[in-house]
Each structure stands twice: as structure tokens, then as C-alpha cells.
Write a protein that holds these residues in place. Structure first.
Motif, PDB file in Angstrom:
ATOM      1  N   ARG A  33      29.643  59.604  53.156  1.00  0.00           N
ATOM      2  CA  ARG A  33      29.641  58.228  53.677  1.00  0.00           C
ATOM      3  C   ARG A  33      31.038  57.936  54.195  1.00  0.00           C
TER       4      ARG A  33
ATOM      5  N   SER B 263      25.536  60.982  58.800  1.00  0.00           N
ATOM      6  CA  SER B 263      25.162  62.270  59.391  1.00  0.00           C
ATOM      7  C   SER B 263      25.466  62.281  60.889  1.00  0.00           C
ATOM      8  N   TYR B 264      25.420  63.491  61.450  1.00  0.00           N
ATOM      9  CA  TYR B 264      25.593  63.691  62.889  1.00  0.00           C
ATOM     10  C   TYR B 264      24.542  64.694  63.330  1.00  0.00           C
ATOM     11  N   SER B 265      23.739  64.326  64.328  1.00  0.00           N
ATOM     12  CA  SER B 265      22.669  65.200  64.779  1.00  0.00           C
ATOM     13  C   SER B 265      22.331  64.917  66.239  1.00  0.00           C
TER      14      SER B 265
ATOM     15  N   TYR C 232      24.449  62.338  68.153  1.00  0.00           N
ATOM     16  CA  TYR C 232      24.563  60.975  67.647  1.00  0.00           C
ATOM     17  C   TYR C 232      24.993  60.957  66.185  1.00  0.00           C
TER      18      TYR C 232
ATOM     19  N   TYR D 139      24.674  58.884  62.689  1.00  0.00           N
ATOM     20  CA  TYR D 139      23.682  58.006  62.072  1.00  0.00           C
ATOM     21  C   TYR D 139      24.306  57.295  60.889  1.00  0.00           C
ATOM     22  N   CYS D 140      24.091  55.977  60.861  1.00  0.00           N
ATOM     23  CA  CYS D 140      24.637  55.182  59.761  1.00  0.00           C
ATOM     24  C   CYS D 140      23.613  55.088  58.632  1.00  0.00           C
ATOM     25  N   SER D 141      24.050  54.504  57.513  1.00  0.00           N
ATOM     26  CA  SER D 141      23.177  54.398  56.339  1.00  0.00           C
ATOM     27  C   SER D 141      21.938  53.550  56.606  1.00  0.00           C
ATOM     28  N   ALA D 142      21.957  52.710  57.648  1.00  0.00           N
ATOM     29  CA  ALA D 142      20.781  51.914  58.015  1.00  0.00           C
ATOM     30  C   ALA D 142      19.846  52.659  58.972  1.00  0.00           C
ATOM     31  N   GLY D 143      20.250  53.870  59.393  1.00  0.00           N
ATOM     32  CA  GLY D 143      19.419  54.676  60.272  1.00  0.00           C
ATOM     33  C   GLY D 143      19.677  54.495  61.759  1.00  0.00           C
ATOM     34  N   THR D 144      20.629  53.638  62.132  1.00  0.00           N
ATOM     35  CA  THR D 144      20.949  53.398  63.537  1.00  0.00           C
ATOM     36  C   THR D 144      21.773  54.554  64.090  1.00  0.00           C
ATOM     37  N   ALA D 145      21.477  54.951  65.324  1.00  0.00           N
ATOM     38  CA  ALA D 145      22.215  56.023  65.994  1.00  0.00           C
ATOM     39  C   ALA D 145      23.347  55.429  66.835  1.00  0.00           C
TER      40      ALA D 145
END
Length: 82
Positions: free
Chosen positions: A22, A50-52, A55, A57-63
Motif C-alpha cells: 500500500r 497494484s500495477y497491471s 495502470y 490500481y488503488c485500494s478502491a479499485g480505480t485505475a
């Protein structure tokens, strides 16, 4: 001796690659500099997890296309001009 210093989104990718889970970042879709300018009121900050596929990705799932690691610290009275 010249040392290449990672910054901005490149640093975030490296931190994720070494196992950090995080990372508090200023985020945006127009570049690292824009991400750092638009974070008033926490509207443009997020924990990156994460990075995929190009993009972050934040903890809320937004790219997000860009994520610059930032520090948050308490303001001291001498800094606040009170």
C-alpha cells in the motif's frame, strides 16, 4: 559516479515490484506533474496496491495512469503561522 534516481510513477512501480503493498500516492491520468498539482482536499490521493496493464490500481479499485509516492505528516504550529 552517476546514480539513476527513480522518481514519480517509476518509483511507485519499483516499490510495488519489491513487495510494498500500500503506497500513498498523488494520482492522475495526465502525468506525474499534474498528479502532484491536483491533490487538494485528498480528492486525488489514494493507496496504490497494484500495477497491471499500464495502470496503477488503488485500494478502491480505480485505475490511474500515474501515481507519485507522497508523504503525509502533521503540520507543526511553527509551520502554520498561528
Amino acid at each position: 559516479m552517476y546514480h539513476h534516481e527513480l522518481r514519480g510513477s517509476n518509483l511507485t512501480r519499483a516499490m510495488l515490484a519489491r513487495g510494498e503493498e500500500r503506497i500513498w500516492c498523488a494520482v492522475g491520468d495526465e502525468g506525474d506533474q499534474q498528479a502532484m498539482m491536483d491533490h487538494s482536499g485528498n480528492d486525488f490521493t489514494a493507496y496504490i496496491v497494484s500495477y497491471s496493464n499500464g495502470y496503477f490500481y488503488c485500494s478502491a479499485g480505480t485505475a490511474w495512469e500515474f501515481a507519485v509516492p507522497i508523504k503525509i505528516c502533521a503540520v507543526m504550529q511553527y509551520e502554520a503561522a498561528v
